[in-house]
Design a protein around this motif. Structure first.
Motif, PDB file in Angstrom:
ATOM      1  N   THR A 221       0.269  -0.412 -26.762  1.00 31.93           N
ATOM      2  CA  THR A 221      -0.974  -1.176 -26.641  1.00 31.93           C
ATOM      3  C   THR A 221      -1.493  -1.467 -28.037  1.00 31.93           C
ATOM      4  O   THR A 221      -1.043  -0.876 -29.030  1.00 31.93           O
ATOM      5  CB  THR A 221      -2.050  -0.411 -25.852  1.00 31.93           C
ATOM      6  OG1 THR A 221      -2.363   0.807 -26.556  1.00 31.93           O
ATOM      7  CG2 THR A 221      -1.552  -0.064 -24.453  1.00 31.93           C
ATOM      8  N   THR A 222      -2.472  -2.352 -28.119  1.00 27.66           N
ATOM      9  CA  THR A 222      -3.119  -2.640 -29.396  1.00 27.66           C
ATOM     10  C   THR A 222      -4.436  -3.352 -29.156  1.00 27.66           C
ATOM     11  O   THR A 222      -4.632  -3.981 -28.112  1.00 27.66           O
ATOM     12  CB  THR A 222      -2.207  -3.497 -30.297  1.00 27.66           C
ATOM     13  OG1 THR A 222      -2.800  -3.604 -31.596  1.00 27.66           O
ATOM     14  CG2 THR A 222      -1.987  -4.894 -29.729  1.00 27.66           C
ATOM     15  N   ASP A 223      -5.353  -3.207 -30.095  1.00 25.69           N
ATOM     16  CA  ASP A 223      -6.618  -3.933 -30.074  1.00 25.69           C
ATOM     17  C   ASP A 223      -7.391  -3.759 -28.761  1.00 25.69           C
ATOM     18  O   ASP A 223      -7.936  -4.711 -28.220  1.00 25.69           O
ATOM     19  CB  ASP A 223      -6.370  -5.416 -30.366  1.00 25.69           C
ATOM     20  CG  ASP A 223      -5.819  -5.624 -31.770  1.00 25.69           C
ATOM     21  OD1 ASP A 223      -6.637  -5.689 -32.702  1.00 25.69           O
ATOM     22  OD2 ASP A 223      -4.589  -5.701 -31.931  1.00 25.69           O
TER      23      ASP A 223
ATOM     24  N   GLY B 102       0.946  -6.803 -28.269  1.00 21.95           N
ATOM     25  CA  GLY B 102       0.385  -6.645 -26.928  1.00 21.95           C
ATOM     26  C   GLY B 102      -1.022  -7.102 -26.687  1.00 21.95           C
ATOM     27  O   GLY B 102      -1.787  -6.411 -26.004  1.00 21.95           O
ATOM     28  N   GLY B 103      -1.435  -8.269 -27.230  1.00 26.71           N
ATOM     29  CA  GLY B 103      -2.669  -8.886 -26.793  1.00 26.71           C
ATOM     30  C   GLY B 103      -3.942  -8.201 -27.245  1.00 26.71           C
ATOM     31  O   GLY B 103      -4.060  -7.723 -28.366  1.00 26.71           O
ATOM     32  N   TYR B 104      -4.913  -8.087 -26.315  1.00 30.05           N
ATOM     33  CA  TYR B 104      -6.296  -7.746 -26.658  1.00 30.05           C
ATOM     34  C   TYR B 104      -6.978  -7.144 -25.440  1.00 30.05           C
ATOM     35  O   TYR B 104      -6.743  -7.566 -24.306  1.00 30.05           O
ATOM     36  CB  TYR B 104      -6.991  -9.047 -27.096  1.00 30.05           C
ATOM     37  CG  TYR B 104      -8.457  -8.976 -27.406  1.00 30.05           C
ATOM     38  CD1 TYR B 104      -8.988  -7.991 -28.212  1.00 30.05           C
ATOM     39  CD2 TYR B 104      -9.329  -9.957 -26.923  1.00 30.05           C
ATOM     40  CE1 TYR B 104     -10.342  -7.963 -28.532  1.00 30.05           C
ATOM     41  CE2 TYR B 104     -10.686  -9.942 -27.238  1.00 30.05           C
ATOM     42  CZ  TYR B 104     -11.191  -8.937 -28.043  1.00 30.05           C
ATOM     43  OH  TYR B 104     -12.518  -8.912 -28.347  1.00 30.05           O
ATOM     44  N   ARG B 105      -7.820  -6.141 -25.682  1.00 29.83           N
ATOM     45  CA  ARG B 105      -8.633  -5.495 -24.645  1.00 29.83           C
ATOM     46  C   ARG B 105      -7.804  -4.836 -23.541  1.00 29.83           C
ATOM     47  O   ARG B 105      -8.310  -4.562 -22.465  1.00 29.83           O
ATOM     48  CB  ARG B 105      -9.586  -6.492 -23.986  1.00 29.83           C
ATOM     49  CG  ARG B 105     -10.613  -7.131 -24.891  1.00 29.83           C
ATOM     50  CD  ARG B 105     -11.657  -7.859 -24.051  1.00 29.83           C
ATOM     51  NE  ARG B 105     -12.613  -8.587 -24.874  1.00 29.83           N
ATOM     52  CZ  ARG B 105     -13.723  -9.136 -24.399  1.00 29.83           C
ATOM     53  NH1 ARG B 105     -14.014  -9.038 -23.104  1.00 29.83           N
ATOM     54  NH2 ARG B 105     -14.541  -9.775 -25.189  1.00 29.83           N
ATOM     55  N   GLY B 106      -6.528  -4.624 -23.782  1.00 28.39           N
ATOM     56  CA  GLY B 106      -5.688  -4.020 -22.752  1.00 28.39           C
ATOM     57  C   GLY B 106      -5.247  -4.983 -21.686  1.00 28.39           C
ATOM     58  O   GLY B 106      -4.853  -4.565 -20.592  1.00 28.39           O
ATOM     59  N   ASN B 107      -5.273  -6.302 -21.983  1.00 29.35           N
ATOM     60  CA  ASN B 107      -4.859  -7.271 -20.970  1.00 29.35           C
ATOM     61  C   ASN B 107      -3.358  -7.242 -20.701  1.00 29.35           C
ATOM     62  O   ASN B 107      -2.898  -7.699 -19.668  1.00 29.35           O
ATOM     63  CB  ASN B 107      -5.299  -8.693 -21.361  1.00 29.35           C
ATOM     64  CG  ASN B 107      -4.706  -9.157 -22.683  1.00 29.35           C
ATOM     65  OD1 ASN B 107      -4.231  -8.357 -23.484  1.00 29.35           O
ATOM     66  ND2 ASN B 107      -4.740 -10.455 -22.920  1.00 29.35           N
ATOM     67  N   CYS B 108      -2.599  -6.685 -21.646  1.00 30.05           N
ATOM     68  CA  CYS B 108      -1.158  -6.534 -21.439  1.00 30.05           C
ATOM     69  C   CYS B 108      -0.664  -5.413 -22.343  1.00 30.05           C
ATOM     70  O   CYS B 108      -1.413  -4.866 -23.159  1.00 30.05           O
ATOM     71  CB  CYS B 108      -0.417  -7.850 -21.715  1.00 30.05           C
ATOM     72  SG  CYS B 108      -0.645  -8.471 -23.382  1.00 30.05           S
ATOM     73  N   PHE B 109       0.602  -5.066 -22.197  1.00 29.35           N
ATOM     74  CA  PHE B 109       1.181  -4.024 -23.042  1.00 29.35           C
ATOM     75  C   PHE B 109       2.641  -4.354 -23.322  1.00 29.35           C
ATOM     76  O   PHE B 109       3.299  -5.079 -22.567  1.00 29.35           O
ATOM     77  CB  PHE B 109       1.050  -2.627 -22.406  1.00 29.35           C
ATOM     78  CG  PHE B 109       1.655  -2.490 -21.033  1.00 29.35           C
ATOM     79  CD1 PHE B 109       2.972  -2.080 -20.864  1.00 29.35           C
ATOM     80  CD2 PHE B 109       0.900  -2.762 -19.901  1.00 29.35           C
ATOM     81  CE1 PHE B 109       3.517  -1.939 -19.598  1.00 29.35           C
ATOM     82  CE2 PHE B 109       1.433  -2.630 -18.626  1.00 29.35           C
ATOM     83  CZ  PHE B 109       2.755  -2.221 -18.477  1.00 29.35           C
TER      84      PHE B 109
END
Length: 397
Positions: free
Chosen positions: A10-12, A235-242
């Motif tokens: 994950t990130t951001d 992997g996107g933003y706010r946990g929308n994907c991983f």
């Protein structure tokens, strides 16, 4: 029989774990149930990034983000530039309560010592996995000096190369968690960003042999692909994907197959949260906010000679102040002619300070208003003014 290791990244996340509305990041609590034999890592900007995390910092010694990280089951985490926004001591306090290993190989104190461990080794189903943390080299360009006092961020490439060389003979798999972005198209290798040193994924991977998997972030984008033999996920933003990287090993613990993908978090079972009191948070947002030092803060942050400051506010509560600054460009700087300035400065401003040379023929103005001709735009900033000013007040007091 071959062994399979799932690397989940994950990130951001930026603290988006609101109890209400089942935000995507809450579903990550089920991620390790879906993927056995997995290592879960985060590539930074986890603790800070929205008014909720400012509330956590203002009201609590240990952020509920720590509880969330521990419940999700992160194995390894890496700092992002915004994780330093409330100061190094605040970040170190959060890290001390994490179950995850917190790693970064190019962040040092002023005596030359690593602030966090440069890497860690985990074992997944008999496979030794080395994980190296890395922060964008250009921390000094994107973070205020006062929040990084005591922090020395060295160039990423040489520090990464040292760590890969040190780990390669000790482990079966080398992963990197990097809080920085991608500067080239992963398919065509064409440049997509100016070479500022802020986003260096392609450079870091292509010039560092021996990396098997690389997780990056920072740009809030979604990417995946390969650079040579190295799998890359963003992997996107706010946990929308991983990110999901799979590595298959033979009985000699050698990689025989590797594959990467980006997975939408909505494919995981929806989860709710109960990490903080929503009522207390809403009451905090409804309180009047001390605005008496906002102009002083903006003058210090945006050090420009003869800069006029014109701020429009929707009210005095924290929520109203938050709503007054558009995301992502909370404030912008315009250069106006004398006649344009006269019209602009006569508007009804909640906070106003004029600062110009009496002989000036053009004027720099800093404002959160968008009622200015776009062709006069000189600079715009993604800084979260509410969060940074809140931290400024705590330091001032």
């Amino acid at each position: 029989m071959n062994k399979l290791v799932n690397v989940l990244t994950t990130t951001d996340i930026h603290g988006f774990i609101s109890n209400g509305g089942q935000p995507p990041a809450l579903a990550l609590q089920e991620i390790k149930e879906k993927y056995p034999n997995s290592l879960l890592m985060d590539s930074g900007d986890f603790f800070v990034g929205n008014p909720l995390t400012t509330y956590f910092c203002d009201q609590m010694q240990v952020s509920p983000m720590v509880d969330y990280a521990n419940k999700v089951g992160f194995d390894v985490m890496v700092p992002g530039n915004h994780d330093f926004d409330h100061g190094l001591n605040y970040l170190k306090r959060q890290v001390s309560h994490l179950n995850a290993d917190y790693v970064c190989c190019n962040v040092f104190d002023e005596e030359g010592n690593w602030i966090f461990s440069p890497s860690t080794i985990k074992e997944i189903d008999g496979i030794k996995v080395g994980v190296i943390g890395l922060l964008t080299s250009r921390m000094s360009m994107i973070s205020d000096f006062d929040v990084t006092t005591g922090v020395v961020v060295k160039e990423a490439l040489p520090e990464l190369q040292k760590q890969v060389a040190a780990l390669r003979d000790q482990v079966d798999l080398i992963l990197v968690g990097y809080h920085g972005g991608i500067e080239r198209d992963l398919r065509t290798h064409d440049e997509t960003n100016y070479a500022t040193g802020e986003d260096e994924t392609f450079k870091l991977v292509s010039q560092t042999p021996g990396i098997d998997g690389f997780s990056c972030g920072h740009q809030h984008r979604i990417n995946h692909g390969q650079i040579g033999d190295t799998l890359v996920v963003q992997g996107g933003y706010r946990g929308n994907c991983f990110g999901h990287m799979t590595f298959e090993f033979n009985d000699q613990n050698k990689i025989v197959k590797r594959q990467e993908e980006i997975v939408l978090t909505e494919t995981l079972p929806a989860k709710t949260g109960d990490f903080y009191s929503e009522e207390d948070y809403q009451n905090w947002l409804a309180e009047d906010f001390d605005l008496s030092h906002l102009v002083e803060f903006l003058k210090q942050k945006f050090t420009r000679e003869h800069l006029g400051i014109f701020i429009s506010l929707k009210g005095k509560t924290r929520q109203q102040v938050i709503d007054s600054f558009t995301i992502p460009y909370g404030v912008r700087i315009y250069r106006l002619t004398s006649s344009e300035y006269q019209v602009f400065s006569q508007q009804d401003w909640a906070l106003k300070q004029e600062n110009y040379d009496s002989n000036a023929h053009d004027f720099l103005v800093l404002t959160n208003s968008y009622e200015v001709p776009e062709y006069r735009l000189t600079d715009q900033f993604v800084d979260n003014i509410f969060d940074e000013y809140s931290y400024y007040l705590t330091q001032r007091n």
